[in-house]
Design an enzyme around this catalytic site. Sequence first.
Site, PDB file in Angstrom:
ATOM      1  N   LYS A 195       0.842  -1.204   0.000  1.00 28.79           N
ATOM      2  CA  LYS A 195       0.000   0.000   0.000  1.00 28.79           C
ATOM      3  C   LYS A 195       0.875   1.252   0.000  1.00 28.79           C
ATOM      4  CE  LYS A 195      -1.761   2.720   3.126  1.00 28.79           C
ATOM      5  NZ  LYS A 195      -1.816   4.054   2.470  1.00 28.79           N
ATOM      6  N   THR A 249       6.696   6.934  13.835  1.00 29.74           N
ATOM      7  CA  THR A 249       6.877   6.109  15.032  1.00 29.74           C
ATOM      8  C   THR A 249       5.530   5.796  15.666  1.00 29.74           C
ATOM      9  OG1 THR A 249       9.128   6.872  15.414  1.00 29.74           O
ATOM     10  CG2 THR A 249       7.910   6.120  17.347  1.00 29.74           C
ATOM     11  N   GLY A 252       3.923   3.115  13.677  1.00 31.71           N
ATOM     12  CA  GLY A 252       4.774   1.931  13.845  1.00 31.71           C
ATOM     13  C   GLY A 252       4.503   1.218  15.161  1.00 31.71           C
ATOM     14  N   GLU A 269      10.676   0.738   9.921  1.00 36.51           N
ATOM     15  CA  GLU A 269      11.583   1.873   9.676  1.00 36.51           C
ATOM     16  C   GLU A 269      10.807   3.116  10.054  1.00 36.51           C
ATOM     17  OE1 GLU A 269      14.651   1.664   8.398  1.00 36.51           O
ATOM     18  OE2 GLU A 269      14.733  -0.052   7.051  1.00 36.51           O
ATOM     19  N   CYS A 303      13.523  10.717   6.611  1.00 40.59           N
ATOM     20  CA  CYS A 303      13.500  10.157   7.967  1.00 40.59           C
ATOM     21  C   CYS A 303      14.846  10.301   8.657  1.00 40.59           C
ATOM     22  CB  CYS A 303      13.080   8.704   7.910  1.00 40.59           C
ATOM     23  SG  CYS A 303      13.994   7.797   6.664  1.00 40.59           S
ATOM     24  N   GLU A 401      10.428  15.290  15.671  1.00 42.25           N
ATOM     25  CA  GLU A 401      10.687  15.258  14.231  1.00 42.25           C
ATOM     26  C   GLU A 401       9.760  16.243  13.526  1.00 42.25           C
ATOM     27  OE1 GLU A 401       9.499  11.701  12.072  1.00 42.25           O
ATOM     28  OE2 GLU A 401      11.422  11.786  11.026  1.00 42.25           O
TER      29      GLU A 401
END
Length: 490
Positions: A195, A249, A252, A269, A303, A401
């Site tokens: 996807k 994150t 994730g 990742e 990233c 980030e």
Amino acid sequence: MTSTSAASTDSPVIEWTDAPAPETTRVEIADRYRLFIDGRWTASRGRKTFETVNPATEAVLARCDEANAADIDAAVAAARKAFPKWARLKPTERAKFLYRIARRLQERARELAILESMDGGKPIRESRDVDLPLVAQHFFHHAGWCDKLRYAFPGAVEPRPIGVCGQVIPWNFPLLMLAWKIAPALACGNTVVLKPAETTPLTALRFAEICDECGLPPGVVNIVTGAGATGKALVEHPGVDKVAFTGSTQVGKAIAAACAGTGKRLTLELGGKSPNIVFADASIDQAIEGIVQGIWFNQGHVCCAGSRLFVEEPVLDEVIAKLDRRLSTLRVGDPLDKNTDIGAINSKGQLDTIRGYLDQGVAEGATRHEPCDCVLPKRGFFCRPTFLTGVQPDHTVAREEIFGPVLAVMSFRTPEEAIRRANDTRYGLAAGVWTDKGSKIFEIAGRLNAGVVWLNTYNRFDATSPFGGVKESGFGREGGLHGLRGYLEL
Ligand code: NAP
Ligand code: MG
């Protein structure tokens, strides 16, 4: 094309001209794209679609089908059905498919680069010179592994593929992230349901066309477009044996929780807040270029971006002055103009996020520098390259980030302090060190807690080199020998 060598002065300068008459590349975009399941273009069972826009113009490029749970069922079933035959195919035959795909990617590189820049906003110079060559390289590299897997892992008797891989990727390097995921999966004999991100589905759909052109057996690669719910349905599907995710994150962690106890293999990742450390003994002009490459490459939507700059105190003023001058030369604007350095921010939502961080940085006491005064296009999502000074370690802009063209500049006095502050983050994806002293390079690189450490360079990638993080930047490696482990039962 005329090329002059940038190599050292004692090597000869090579010039050549191989430029044919300038060719025009046609990029056709359909009004509507369906899902690629079992080798066929299939309408979503939910009959829902979504738009993908060009972030540089806000124009709608196409409508794509939004895959629902029933579509995911069908895609996983197709991948399951294709798996035994694909896994048992002679490795040299599997390699032929990967070589063919790699060659076709090269042949269609100009078209794919333009499409990547239109759908995602990245400068054409980067799509053309960085993304597309690396995409092809990943398929060539992994084609070479197909018949060498048993030699790659001498301890393992007969490495076997895992099965059906559910892969979810982000919008910052759409085709490159696809290559990082699909090339090793296929080389090891797995089948795939992938996807792409909601804002950048078009090159993945082109890739499906290429699989078809190359005669890849139906079901070996399936491309399902959609938003977060589609990704969730894919990673949580019981028929998926291996989940590979690149993204935030936050998502994730949710995926890790969903996979826990299911027996699924998982690689993640995730995000980063990578330190780039400049010592006073470094070549400062070279370091300035590395800092620019580290944070303003791809609008900072990277990233592993070197988003925290640590400068040794004696050269702080010099670095800031030179950064200021260098940034004033960068051109922000049309991603399809080959002179553009900074393209469009990928979406309105991401632009708002970046602006929010800039305001917060100033509110917390940082000083905002925006030396580039070029006029921004009237439409589209644009942000000038920015750096912040007077940043303290506990400021939000030093910890979170931003995923945009924003650099937080800080200083340090001793190597110990640089290492301590570089490692003082929940992330651990990458780091950079700039120094003239070889001994310092190895001492410091060994003590930085990051998956990738660049020395006197930054943001360089290669298919032979494993990439991945530690801590909240995820686990597992992509690329090279290490990357194969995530797709094999050893
Ligand atoms: P994201 O929101 O995590 O999305 C990544 C992908 O996951 C997209 O395809 C997204 O679909 C999908 N998704 C969203 N919610 C999901 C769910 N609950 N379950 C399964 N899939 C879901 O991240 P992003 O905003 O696209 O990308 C930016 C982030 O990715 C940054 O934090 C960056 O650091 C990280 N990143 C990491 C690497 C690396 O190699 N470590 C590389 C690139 C980016 P939609 O697009 O439709 O929402
Ligand atoms: Mg788009």
